[in-house]
Motif scaffolding. Structure first.
Motif, PDB file in Angstrom:
ATOM      1  N   ALA A  85       0.851  -1.180   0.000  1.00 10.25           N
ATOM      2  CA  ALA A  85       0.000   0.000   0.000  1.00 10.25           C
ATOM      3  C   ALA A  85       0.892   1.237   0.000  1.00 10.25           C
ATOM      4  O   ALA A  85       1.876   1.291   0.742  1.00 10.25           O
ATOM      5  CB  ALA A  85      -0.893  -0.003   1.241  1.00 10.25           C
ATOM      6  N   PRO A  86       0.622   2.237  -0.820  1.00  6.45           N
ATOM      7  CA  PRO A  86       1.459   3.442  -0.843  1.00  6.45           C
ATOM      8  C   PRO A  86       1.666   4.071   0.526  1.00  6.45           C
ATOM      9  O   PRO A  86       2.763   4.568   0.819  1.00  6.45           O
ATOM     10  CB  PRO A  86       0.695   4.368  -1.790  1.00  6.45           C
ATOM     11  CG  PRO A  86      -0.015   3.445  -2.720  1.00  6.45           C
ATOM     12  CD  PRO A  86      -0.422   2.274  -1.870  1.00  6.45           C
ATOM     13  N   LEU A  87       0.646   4.043   1.385  1.00  8.95           N
ATOM     14  CA  LEU A  87       0.795   4.642   2.712  1.00  8.95           C
ATOM     15  C   LEU A  87       1.878   3.943   3.520  1.00  8.95           C
ATOM     16  O   LEU A  87       2.652   4.599   4.230  1.00  8.95           O
ATOM     17  CB  LEU A  87      -0.533   4.594   3.474  1.00  8.95           C
ATOM     18  CG  LEU A  87      -0.490   5.134   4.905  1.00  8.95           C
ATOM     19  CD1 LEU A  87      -0.055   6.592   4.927  1.00  8.95           C
ATOM     20  CD2 LEU A  87      -1.838   4.953   5.585  1.00  8.95           C
ATOM     21  N   VAL A  88       1.975   2.623   3.421  1.00  3.55           N
ATOM     22  CA  VAL A  88       2.991   1.884   4.170  1.00  3.55           C
ATOM     23  C   VAL A  88       4.389   2.310   3.728  1.00  3.55           C
ATOM     24  O   VAL A  88       5.277   2.565   4.552  1.00  3.55           O
ATOM     25  CB  VAL A  88       2.805   0.361   3.991  1.00  3.55           C
ATOM     26  CG1 VAL A  88       3.974  -0.403   4.602  1.00  3.55           C
ATOM     27  CG2 VAL A  88       1.494  -0.090   4.603  1.00  3.55           C
ATOM     28  N   VAL A  89       4.605   2.420   2.417  1.00  2.25           N
ATOM     29  CA  VAL A  89       5.909   2.838   1.906  1.00  2.25           C
ATOM     30  C   VAL A  89       6.202   4.275   2.335  1.00  2.25           C
ATOM     31  O   VAL A  89       7.324   4.603   2.746  1.00  2.25           O
ATOM     32  CB  VAL A  89       5.955   2.719   0.370  1.00  2.25           C
ATOM     33  CG1 VAL A  89       7.318   3.173  -0.167  1.00  2.25           C
ATOM     34  CG2 VAL A  89       5.678   1.281  -0.058  1.00  2.25           C
ATOM     35  N   ALA A  90       5.205   5.146   2.263  1.00  4.09           N
ATOM     36  CA  ALA A  90       5.397   6.546   2.665  1.00  4.09           C
ATOM     37  C   ALA A  90       5.760   6.639   4.142  1.00  4.09           C
ATOM     38  O   ALA A  90       6.630   7.435   4.534  1.00  4.09           O
ATOM     39  CB  ALA A  90       4.133   7.347   2.376  1.00  4.09           C
ATOM     40  N   GLU A  91       5.123   5.839   4.982  1.00  9.77           N
ATOM     41  CA  GLU A  91       5.456   5.844   6.416  1.00  9.77           C
ATOM     42  C   GLU A  91       6.869   5.325   6.652  1.00  9.77           C
ATOM     43  O   GLU A  91       7.633   5.906   7.441  1.00  9.77           O
ATOM     44  CB  GLU A  91       4.447   4.990   7.189  1.00  9.77           C
ATOM     45  CG  GLU A  91       3.069   5.608   7.290  1.00  9.77           C
ATOM     46  CD  GLU A  91       2.066   4.684   7.940  1.00  9.77           C
ATOM     47  OE1 GLU A  91       1.046   5.175   8.433  1.00  9.77           O
ATOM     48  OE2 GLU A  91       2.289   3.446   7.948  1.00  9.77           O
ATOM     49  N   GLN A  92       7.224   4.246   5.983  1.00 10.30           N
ATOM     50  CA  GLN A  92       8.554   3.670   6.169  1.00 10.30           C
ATOM     51  C   GLN A  92       9.649   4.651   5.758  1.00 10.30           C
ATOM     52  O   GLN A  92      10.612   4.872   6.508  1.00 10.30           O
ATOM     53  CB  GLN A  92       8.678   2.379   5.350  1.00 10.30           C
ATOM     54  CG  GLN A  92       7.848   1.225   5.866  1.00 10.30           C
ATOM     55  CD  GLN A  92       7.863   0.046   4.918  1.00 10.30           C
ATOM     56  OE1 GLN A  92       8.233   0.157   3.748  1.00 10.30           O
ATOM     57  NE2 GLN A  92       7.455  -1.114   5.415  1.00 10.30           N
ATOM     58  N   PHE A  93       9.511   5.244   4.584  1.00 11.32           N
ATOM     59  CA  PHE A  93      10.582   6.107   4.087  1.00 11.32           C
ATOM     60  C   PHE A  93      10.513   7.510   4.680  1.00 11.32           C
ATOM     61  O   PHE A  93      11.535   8.205   4.743  1.00 11.32           O
ATOM     62  CB  PHE A  93      10.601   6.098   2.562  1.00 11.32           C
ATOM     63  CG  PHE A  93      11.287   4.873   2.033  1.00 11.32           C
ATOM     64  CD1 PHE A  93      12.617   4.914   1.645  1.00 11.32           C
ATOM     65  CD2 PHE A  93      10.627   3.649   1.976  1.00 11.32           C
ATOM     66  CE1 PHE A  93      13.270   3.773   1.201  1.00 11.32           C
ATOM     67  CE2 PHE A  93      11.270   2.503   1.534  1.00 11.32           C
ATOM     68  CZ  PHE A  93      12.600   2.562   1.144  1.00 11.32           C
ATOM     69  N   ALA A 150      -4.377  17.708   0.384  1.00  7.31           N
ATOM     70  CA  ALA A 150      -5.524  17.095  -0.280  1.00  7.31           C
ATOM     71  C   ALA A 150      -5.507  15.578  -0.155  1.00  7.31           C
ATOM     72  O   ALA A 150      -6.479  14.914  -0.528  1.00  7.31           O
ATOM     73  CB  ALA A 150      -5.538  17.495  -1.755  1.00  7.31           C
ATOM     74  N   ARG A 151      -4.420  15.037   0.366  1.00  7.04           N
ATOM     75  CA  ARG A 151      -4.285  13.583   0.507  1.00  7.04           C
ATOM     76  C   ARG A 151      -4.120  13.206   1.968  1.00  7.04           C
ATOM     77  O   ARG A 151      -3.831  14.052   2.821  1.00  7.04           O
ATOM     78  CB  ARG A 151      -3.040  13.103  -0.256  1.00  7.04           C
ATOM     79  CG  ARG A 151      -3.041  13.422  -1.730  1.00  7.04           C
ATOM     80  CD  ARG A 151      -3.535  12.272  -2.543  1.00  7.04           C
ATOM     81  NE  ARG A 151      -3.322  12.467  -3.962  1.00  7.04           N
ATOM     82  CZ  ARG A 151      -3.511  11.536  -4.881  1.00  7.04           C
ATOM     83  NH1 ARG A 151      -3.912  10.336  -4.520  1.00  7.04           N
ATOM     84  NH2 ARG A 151      -3.302  11.798  -6.161  1.00  7.04           N
ATOM     85  N   LEU A 152      -4.286  11.938   2.250  1.00 10.72           N
ATOM     86  CA  LEU A 152      -3.935  11.435   3.566  1.00 10.72           C
ATOM     87  C   LEU A 152      -2.440  11.625   3.773  1.00 10.72           C
ATOM     88  O   LEU A 152      -1.644  11.284   2.903  1.00 10.72           O
ATOM     89  CB  LEU A 152      -4.294   9.950   3.660  1.00 10.72           C
ATOM     90  CG  LEU A 152      -3.989   9.255   4.986  1.00 10.72           C
ATOM     91  CD1 LEU A 152      -4.820   9.837   6.116  1.00 10.72           C
ATOM     92  CD2 LEU A 152      -4.261   7.752   4.854  1.00 10.72           C
ATOM     93  N   GLN A 153      -2.061  12.187   4.898  1.00  3.18           N
ATOM     94  CA  GLN A 153      -0.652  12.496   5.125  1.00  3.18           C
ATOM     95  C   GLN A 153       0.030  11.358   5.876  1.00  3.18           C
ATOM     96  O   GLN A 153      -0.487  10.863   6.875  1.00  3.18           O
ATOM     97  CB  GLN A 153      -0.537  13.789   5.933  1.00  3.18           C
ATOM     98  CG  GLN A 153       0.893  14.259   6.140  1.00  3.18           C
ATOM     99  CD  GLN A 153       0.946  15.649   6.747  1.00  3.18           C
ATOM    100  OE1 GLN A 153       0.266  16.552   6.288  1.00  3.18           O
ATOM    101  NE2 GLN A 153       1.752  15.813   7.786  1.00  3.18           N
ATOM    102  N   ALA A 154       1.194  10.971   5.378  1.00  2.00           N
ATOM    103  CA  ALA A 154       1.974   9.927   6.050  1.00  2.00           C
ATOM    104  C   ALA A 154       2.677  10.519   7.267  1.00  2.00           C
ATOM    105  O   ALA A 154       3.221  11.616   7.215  1.00  2.00           O
ATOM    106  CB  ALA A 154       3.007   9.336   5.099  1.00  2.00           C
ATOM    107  N   VAL A 155       2.636   9.791   8.355  1.00  2.00           N
ATOM    108  CA  VAL A 155       3.316  10.191   9.594  1.00  2.00           C
ATOM    109  C   VAL A 155       4.215   9.039  10.026  1.00  2.00           C
ATOM    110  O   VAL A 155       3.745   7.892  10.095  1.00  2.00           O
ATOM    111  CB  VAL A 155       2.299  10.516  10.704  1.00  2.00           C
ATOM    112  CG1 VAL A 155       3.019  10.910  11.994  1.00  2.00           C
ATOM    113  CG2 VAL A 155       1.344  11.619  10.264  1.00  2.00           C
ATOM    114  N   PRO A 156       5.512   9.317  10.299  1.00  2.00           N
ATOM    115  CA  PRO A 156       6.195  10.610  10.350  1.00  2.00           C
ATOM    116  C   PRO A 156       6.306  11.259   8.969  1.00  2.00           C
ATOM    117  O   PRO A 156       6.446  10.574   7.959  1.00  2.00           O
ATOM    118  CB  PRO A 156       7.585  10.281  10.883  1.00  2.00           C
ATOM    119  CG  PRO A 156       7.491   8.922  11.466  1.00  2.00           C
ATOM    120  CD  PRO A 156       6.426   8.219  10.694  1.00  2.00           C
TER     121      PRO A 156
END
Length: 340
Positions: A85-93, A150-156
Motif C-alpha cells: 500500500a502506498p501509505l505503508v511505503v510513505a510511512e517507512q521512508f 488534499a491527501r492522507l498524510q503519512a506520519v512521520p
C-alpha cells in the motif's frame, strides 16, 4: 574528462554454506567499506521467495545500514510498489528520512519482484497488482510523502522528501520518469538489450520538475573484478548457476566457486550463460575499466551502479575495491574518469 559517480546495488546474497544472518552481516560490512572507498550510494533490492537473496525487507535493512554508516546515501533498488500500500511505503521512508536526513533514496519499481503466489500473499488481494495502476499509486505515494493537504498524510513526515527514483528494465518506467522529471535507473544487468532504447525514451520524454532541471540516468551493471581475467570468471560462475536455477523454477542459495566449477553445463545452459555475459563487466581491473568505459560511451550514463554476486565476502570486497580504485589508477584513459 567526465566524472561519473559510482554506486552499489546489493542483494544480500545467501551462500550455500551460510545463512541469512551471515548474509546481512556481510551486506552491512560492504556498506561500511563502500563508504570508506567513496561510493556515492548503496542500494538494496526487494525480492521475495528467493533463497539466495536476504534483502526482502528493504526499509528494515536500510535502517540498519544507515545506522552503521554516516555519509553514504542508502536506498531501495527498489521497493516494488505493487507489493505494498502506498501509505505503508510513505510511512517507512518518511521514518527513514526523519532518522537520517538527506541520505535516503526511494527507488520504486513496478514489477512484483517475485511469483504471483507470493505477490498475492504480500498484498492479500490481486487489486493493485496490475502495472496499469502504477502511475496512480506512485502519485499517491509521492503526495503522501510530501504532506499534500488534499491527501492522507503519512506520519512521520520528514522535513524533506527522500530522493525518489524510478527503476525499470523497459521503456514504461523510462517514459514515466521523464514525464515526471524524476531520476531514472535502468537495470542493464538483466536487460542489456533494452538499455539504450529506454534511456533514449527517458531523455526524449523528460520534462523539468521540482526535482530535476535535466534528465539524470543511472545504469546498473553487473561487474566482477579480480586480479586476473581468469579469476574473475571463476568468481562469477556461481552467480550464473544460481540464475540458471532460478529461471528453471528451482532457486538455490549462491553456490561456492568450487561447486559451480564442478557443475556440468549443458550446451543450452552454456549458450544462456554466454548471453548473460553480454553487457557485464568481467575481468581484471584493466579489462573491467575498458568495459565500463565502453558502456558509458554508449549510454552517456550520469552514474553507474555496480552489482555483483560473489560467494566469499573477501572476494566480493576486493572486487568493489578494485573498481573504486579505477579512477585513481587512471585505468579508463584520457577521455573518461570514473570519479566517486
Amino acid at each position: 574528462m567526465k566524472h561519473v559517480p559510482l554506486s552499489i546495488l546489493d542483494l544480500a546474497p545467501v551462500s550455500s554454506k551460510g545463512d541469512t544472518t551471515e548474509a546481512l552481516r556481510n551486506t552491512a560490512e560492504l556498506a561500511r567499506r563502500a563508504e570508506s572507498w567513496g561510493y556515492h550510494r548503496f542500494w538494496v533490492a526487494e525480492h521475495h521467495n528467493m533463497p539466495a537473496i536476504a534483502s526482502s525487507s528493504p526499509a528494515v535493512l536500510l535502517a540498519h545500514l544507515a545506522a552503521v554508516t554516516s555519509t553514504i546515501r542508502v536506498g531501495s533498488g527498489g521497493v516494488m510498489l505493487p507489493n505494498h500500500a502506498p501509505l505503508v511505503v510513505a510511512e517507512q521512508f518518511g521514518t527513514l528520512e526523519s532518522l537520517h536526513p538527506g541520505r535516503i533514496d526511494l527507488g520504486i519499481g513496478r514489477a512484483p519482484g517475485t511469483d504471483q503466489r507470493t505477490a498475492l500473499a504480500l498484498r492479500r488481494t490481486m487489486q493493485g497488482l496490475s502495472a496499469e495502476d502504477f502511475p496512480a499509486e506512485l502519485a499517491e505515494l509521492i503526495s503522501m510523502l510530501a504532506g499534500d493537504p488534499a491527501r492522507l498524510q503519512a506520519v512521520p513526515t520528514a522535513a524533506a522528501l527522500p530522493q525518489v527514483w524510478l527503476l525499470g528494465s523497459s521503456d514504461f518506467s523510462a517514459r514515466l520518469a521523464g514525464l515526471l522529471g524524476l531520476p531514472f535507473s535502468f537495470a542493464h544487468h538483466f536487460s542489456a538489450a533494452y538499455t539504450e532504447p529506454a534511456l533514449e525514451v527517458y531523455r526524449r520524454s523528460f520534462r523539468p520538475s521540482q526535482w530535476l532541471d535535466e534528465p539524470y540516468a543511472m545504469v546498473a551493471v553487473s561487474a566482477t573484478c579480480a586480479d586476473t581475467d581468469e579469476r574473475a570468471e571463476y568468481l562469477a560462475k556461481p552467480g550464473w548457476l544460481a540464475f540458471l536455477r532460478l529461471r528453471a523454477g528451482a532457486p538455490i542459495r549462491l553456490p561456492s566457486p568450487e561447486e559451480a566449477a564442478g557443475y556440468e553445463f549443458s550446451p543450452a545452459e552454456r549458450a544462456f550463460v554466454e548471453q548473460r555475459k553480454v553487457g557485464q563487466a568481467l575481468g581484471s581491473a584493466r579489462t573491467v575499466a575498458g568495459q565500463l568505459e565502453e558502456l558509458l560511451g554508449r549510454t552517456g550514463a550520469d552514474e553507474l551502479m555496480i552489482t555483483t554476486q560473489i560467494y566469499d565476502l573477501e572476494d566480493r570486497l576486493r572486487s568493489y575495491q578494485l573498481i573504486a580504485e579505477l579512477s585513481e589508477r587512471q585505468a579508463l584513459g584520457q577521455t573518461l574518469c570514473l570519479s566517486v
